[in-house]
Design an enzyme around this catalytic site. Sequence first.
Site, PDB file in Angstrom:
ATOM      1  N   ASP A 104       0.872  -1.174   0.000  1.00 27.41           N
ATOM      2  CA  ASP A 104       0.000   0.000   0.000  1.00 27.41           C
ATOM      3  C   ASP A 104       0.911   1.228   0.000  1.00 27.41           C
ATOM      4  OD1 ASP A 104      -2.109   1.782   0.385  1.00 27.41           O
ATOM      5  OD2 ASP A 104      -3.117   0.467   1.802  1.00 27.41           O
ATOM      6  N   ASP A 206      -2.848   4.633  -2.792  1.00 26.66           N
ATOM      7  CA  ASP A 206      -3.815   5.332  -1.954  1.00 26.66           C
ATOM      8  C   ASP A 206      -4.228   6.656  -2.598  1.00 26.66           C
ATOM      9  OD1 ASP A 206      -5.008   5.522   0.877  1.00 26.66           O
ATOM     10  OD2 ASP A 206      -3.880   7.393   0.761  1.00 26.66           O
ATOM     11  N   GLU A 248      -6.829   3.719  -5.700  1.00 31.65           N
ATOM     12  CA  GLU A 248      -8.018   4.090  -4.929  1.00 31.65           C
ATOM     13  C   GLU A 248      -8.568   5.386  -5.523  1.00 31.65           C
ATOM     14  OE1 GLU A 248      -9.348   5.012  -0.312  1.00 31.65           O
ATOM     15  OE2 GLU A 248      -7.379   5.659  -1.020  1.00 31.65           O
ATOM     16  N   HIS A 321     -10.204  -1.427   5.019  1.00 37.25           N
ATOM     17  CA  HIS A 321      -9.865  -0.830   6.312  1.00 37.25           C
ATOM     18  C   HIS A 321     -10.608   0.481   6.562  1.00 37.25           C
ATOM     19  CE1 HIS A 321      -7.436   1.087   3.283  1.00 37.25           C
ATOM     20  NE2 HIS A 321      -7.205   2.096   4.107  1.00 37.25           N
ATOM     21  N   ASP A 322     -11.252   1.041   5.538  1.00 35.98           N
ATOM     22  CA  ASP A 322     -11.976   2.307   5.684  1.00 35.98           C
ATOM     23  C   ASP A 322     -13.484   2.124   5.772  1.00 35.98           C
ATOM     24  OD1 ASP A 322      -9.748   3.981   5.589  1.00 35.98           O
ATOM     25  OD2 ASP A 322      -9.790   4.154   3.404  1.00 35.98           O
TER      26      ASP A 322
END
Length: 549
Positions: A104, A206, A248, A321-322
């Site tokens: 990531d 990200d 993302e 994770h969000d």
Amino acid sequence: MDSLIVNDQKWWHDAVVYQIYPRSFCDSNNDGIGDLPGIISKLDYIADLGVNVIWLSPVYQSPMDDNGYDISDYQAIAKEFGSMEDMEMLFAEANKRDIKIVMDLVVNHTSDEHPWFRSAKESKDSPYRDFYIWRDANEDGSAPNDLDSIFGGSAWEWDEASQQYFFHLFSKRQPDLNWENPKVQQEVHKMMSWWIDKGIGGFRLDVIDLIGKEVDKGITGNGDRLHPLLKQMNQATFGGKDLLTVGETWDATPDIAKLYSAPEREELSMVFQFEHITLTWGDGEKWNPIKLELKTFKDVLTKWQVELADKGWNSLFWNNHDLPRVVSKYGNDKELRVESAKMLATSLHFLKGTPYIYQGEEIGMTNVAFDTLEEYKDIETLNFYKVKTESGVSHQHMMQAIHENSRDNARTPMHWDASQHAGFTQGTPWIQVNPNYPEINVESALNDKASIFYHYRQLIALRKANPAIVYGDFTPVWADHEQIFAYQREFDGERILVINNFSEDQITVDVPESYQAMQVTDLIHNYQPHLTLGTSLTLKPYESFAIKL
């Protein structure tokens, strides 16, 4: 088999990715924080599930203002996670199990503790000043414009020492990099190539849609400069190296997604789009949760399947994770938890694209409802609670919204067994464990052949064995039904029908004539197998199955 598809096959087309949030996965040294040796100790479990890629949330050196998404050194490992030797051991041990590690990477911004920003703050003459975005105040001393931070409040922070504002789309401790500066591009490319040389399997990038921002024009996402920057990054780093790259991109439409992921454009393998996720946000507002309307949801999923059928590639996900836990969001996380979790898995894994499983999803972990705000750790949750309550939103409304949508729902520790702290640590966990871990944990899942875990394992095996799941055309069935999401996949003469009841009701529907009285082969089910289809079909609550026609 379609020769075009055979020629265009990529290793990640039939791959299944497992996301690990290291802080909450497995703690090997009992300091209450998950770490790299903890992940290494669980690689056999991940391999047993059948996945062949791990997406690893950031483990770089960081002050952890935003749990590692604020990087202070891209080429060092945060001490709480271990060492670079541990990282190299993870690569080696994963490799032995034919698992690739996707890193990531956060390159929209750094931590304010990164040496670049520390130098930039020291003086306007610093060689790193222009690595970040600085502007003078307006004549009245106010911020240069009214752009807001995604975490709430202004995106501009006053720096008293240099008498200028710097720009941050997230926390003020996450200053945005200035991607108009070629030196920033060169430094980032050099760092990415360094990781590629270590043998990684790719990058999850990200908030990558923000690097083309033009702050003076008020443009943050999807700026005109974005795609040239990505093409440049591809050519300088991962292009031609057969790596998985996923961006993302919160605001992507199918047309924008094709710009990223059409192979001839040489940008990324695929993107994460969030159109289906935001359908439960009232007025596009995460802290105003509303119930899912399945018809709209189906329309969105269908649109992405159809639009990216021959151009680009879909990423398939319910959780990360969000995001809140899917069984709590779209299923029933109480008495029908197992049935609804299996239905949600089936409905996603038969779609065209690369599926992503978030840690704990495969055992049906649920949202957590902490009683007090103090028990939450997520910076976004805490910032927005303050911003919203100060603007008149009630404490009760915000706590309800936090219970539904806080990022901490995904971040409570992984449930390994029924021992104290769910076997995550023998220390004090950095965030409390969900109290339902004695019933929901890996050990009990592995001991129950009818568990959600084995359902996921079966889905992954089916994808690897059936080109129709990977490459088949997608056709919706019962497109207008308010409670059923069903579709057919067809490839090279093979047809698969997937039927999912997204409700707690028992439902009877008329079967289309073309499917009636047909002998079928059961592929997977969550109640009992269907070996034939009559003129009508009755589905139990959250019933789901896939059959080969």
